[in-house]
Design an enzyme around this catalytic site. Sequence first.
Site, PDB file in Angstrom:
ATOM      1  CB  ALA A  13      14.245  -2.626  -4.844  1.00  0.00           C
ATOM      2  CG  LEU A  22      17.768  -3.535  -1.179  1.00  0.00           C
ATOM      3  CD1 LEU A  22      17.565  -4.317  -2.310  1.00  0.00           C
ATOM      4  CD2 LEU A  22      19.302  -5.169  -0.982  1.00  0.00           C
ATOM      5  CE  LYS A  26      25.702   8.494  -1.888  1.00  0.00           C
ATOM      6  NZ  LYS A  26      27.482   8.946  -2.557  1.00  0.00           N
ATOM      7  CE  LYS A  59       9.455  -4.546   5.939  1.00  0.00           C
ATOM      8  NZ  LYS A  59       8.952  -4.790   7.030  1.00  0.00           N
ATOM      9  CB  VAL A  98      12.308   2.095   1.510  1.00  0.00           C
ATOM     10  CG1 VAL A  98      13.469   2.627  -0.087  1.00  0.00           C
ATOM     11  CG2 VAL A  98      12.403   3.838   1.745  1.00  0.00           C
ATOM     12  CD  GLU A 142       4.347   3.806  -3.289  1.00  0.00           C
ATOM     13  OE1 GLU A 142       4.353   2.767  -3.220  1.00  0.00           O
ATOM     14  OE2 GLU A 142       3.738   4.295  -4.708  1.00  0.00           O
TER      15      GLU A 142
HETATM   16 MO1  MOS Z   1       3.498   4.434  -8.033  1.00  0.00          MO
HETATM   17  S1  MOS Z   1       2.331   5.818  -7.048  1.00  0.00           S
HETATM   18  O1  MOS Z   1       2.649   3.042  -7.767  1.00  0.00           O
HETATM   19  O2  MOS Z   1       4.010   5.308  -8.684  1.00  0.00           O
END
Ligand code: MOS
Length: 736
Positions: free
Chosen positions: A512, A617, A620, A688, A690, A692
């Site tokens: 993103a 961004l 939702k 930045k 998001v 993970e």
């Molecule tokens: Mo991620 S585990 O870097 O697709």
Amino acid sequence: MSLTYDRPDQRNFLDQTRQGVIGQPLDRPEGPLKVAGQATYAAEYRRPGCAEGVLIGARISKGMVTAIHRDEVLAMPGVLGVYSTRDMLRRAAQGGAGEAPMQDVHHIDFPDQPVALVVAESFEQATAAAKALRIDYDDQSDTARLLPSADAAEPAKEPIEAGDLEAALKDAAHVVDVTYTTPGHASAAMEPHAAIAEWDAGKLTLHGSLQMVAFNVKELADSVGIEPENVRIISPYVGGGFGSKLGISHEAVAASIAARDLGRPVRVVMSRQQVFEAIMRRSETEQRVRLGCDDQGRLIALAHEALISNLPEEEFAEPVTQATEFLYRGDNRRLAIQISRINRLTAGSVRAPGEAVGMQVLEAAMDELAVKLHLDPVELRKRNLPDVVPGQGTPYSSRRLIEALDAGARSFGWNQRLPLPCQRREGEWWIGMGMASAARVNILKQAEARVTLRTDGSLLVESDQTDIGTGSYAILGQIAAEMLGQSIARTEVRLGDSRFPSGAGSGGSWGASSTGSAVFRACEAIRAVLARKMNCGPDDLVMRDGNIWSEGADPRPVTDLLEGDLVQVGRIEPGETSEKVKQATYGAFFCEVAVNAFTGETRLRRMTGAFGFGRVLNAKTARSQCLGGMVWGIGSALMEELHFDHRDGHLVNHDLAEYHVPVHRDIPEMEVILLEERDADASPIQAKGVGELGICGAAGAISNAIYNACGVRLRDFPMTPDKLLAELPDPFARVT
Ligand code: MOS
């Protein structure tokens, strides 16, 4: 319009545009296609004359293929060809950016490693032939190489060491020295790996399910021995990747090679079991954490040492200490990762490699320290935020961890928590609360995107950026619509085709912010052209609802200025801001669990996550990313675990019936708080990643809540009923 990101863009330009779509919780434009079954996934394309391929896995954990009895199955009905290991992959892709996986070897390094492909007119014929195919092996299986071993391990990289750890631990007022284990995980994407390959005059087209199209083109070209410009990959919809589709894998190469040989399209779809067995795992980990603090709870010593595993020669090493490097104080420190080489399928990037399992252990150890100190665990975190990265001196870019801790605690009702365990009982259930911090590194990647302002005023965004269920279609359209003053309904986004400019791909939560920045740059270039036509500076231009004007003048339709399509390519490259400041995303988890005093079953009752990750961004899709991450965390706390047979190394639970991920019934109402934040160091759109963040520490919060509920500190994830049952206090003992 290319930009190397050396200096933070402090204009916060997306806050000055007036379309009002950026950040809005808009629906995904491709959502209706997906829920109606009309979004075409890799295996679903109808290609005339398409043959069907079925992969076959090795029956041994180590050794060589000595013979493949092709002739026996070539005589079977419909069988068109049998392709052997010589044409195959040893393994799936690397953990994010490695080399091409094609290996011209007959070596087998793990059980069920694909060694042959049978192609037939129909899937049923190919399946029957695959079952009948006899393969001879030189079996060199070694049971000693099936399990990780600390004795046979080597350093994965240079340890990070500073100060005098042992002396500081001796001086510390309170010390925690604990070892936790986490099991292997499967990425467990819903869509199995699939590819349809076809050749036309030396050019290869692959419909695949892939996360990183530009990188995958290079890998595939290398694997089949042609130039990248002769490879086209189409991957517009991906049913989850979670790291397992970062690189190409067996089905893509096998389909390509068979299609070239047969002169017709070939489809290879891996079975659910094959995906589990052959693609990718997250390494199991053994993590020793030592924390030493002064009497105020300030860390003076911090050690995080891990044992992980991978196949021989693999570069990827689960970076479990990645967030420990910068999250907390502790000037005397040692962070080290040892790697054990075993014959178990490739360990690679799975859902927040590093922080997912690293943070869950660090945050559990922090909870143990808070208990020793009789200090609120939230307060312990607050006392340990360094001013600069310990041992490095690097300053932080925006870091809203304290705000996340406060906002989460307030909304959750953390002040209701009872500090001692076994204080709250409802019928059969012990009730407890736990918390943890979240942290994940942030990465900006090189990316390109093309934006077209069409003569009718509508917008087109094109990039090979993938959408793996994350919301790329939505957010890239929102950036363009916001920048060029158009409605989202008149903004079209086309993704996942290598004919488009190369985006950053979907990995490491960077899609993103990186590809979004490329779209932003392309729009800036279009604005610059329009500003010249209007005789004003680009930043004085106002664009809204299809109209354009310079401040103070009258709006006019933007179409008045267009003689033809206005097309610009935007490009972003990481620069000095990636090195000069420590960029990361932060958050906090709070949860309440009920542990059955008689059965050891844990039910999550509620959970709050508060997160700061730069500009939101789309509120939702960002919320969905956070929710998804938290659900992964619940899985790793309570159920997810790969089981390998210690006798022959094969994966025992190779499907979604036996590999347990949370289902709807396991997930209570969850709350996500998105903090307002702008991180100009991270990207020109102040965003930045998001994707993970929501998993990074979540399982720690749950394990801490289990301790608070029933006083059991399990240091072996997942915290299943069998393990809890063995440790639970007398269920009839009443609360005192
Ligand atoms: Mo991620 S585990 O870097 O697709």
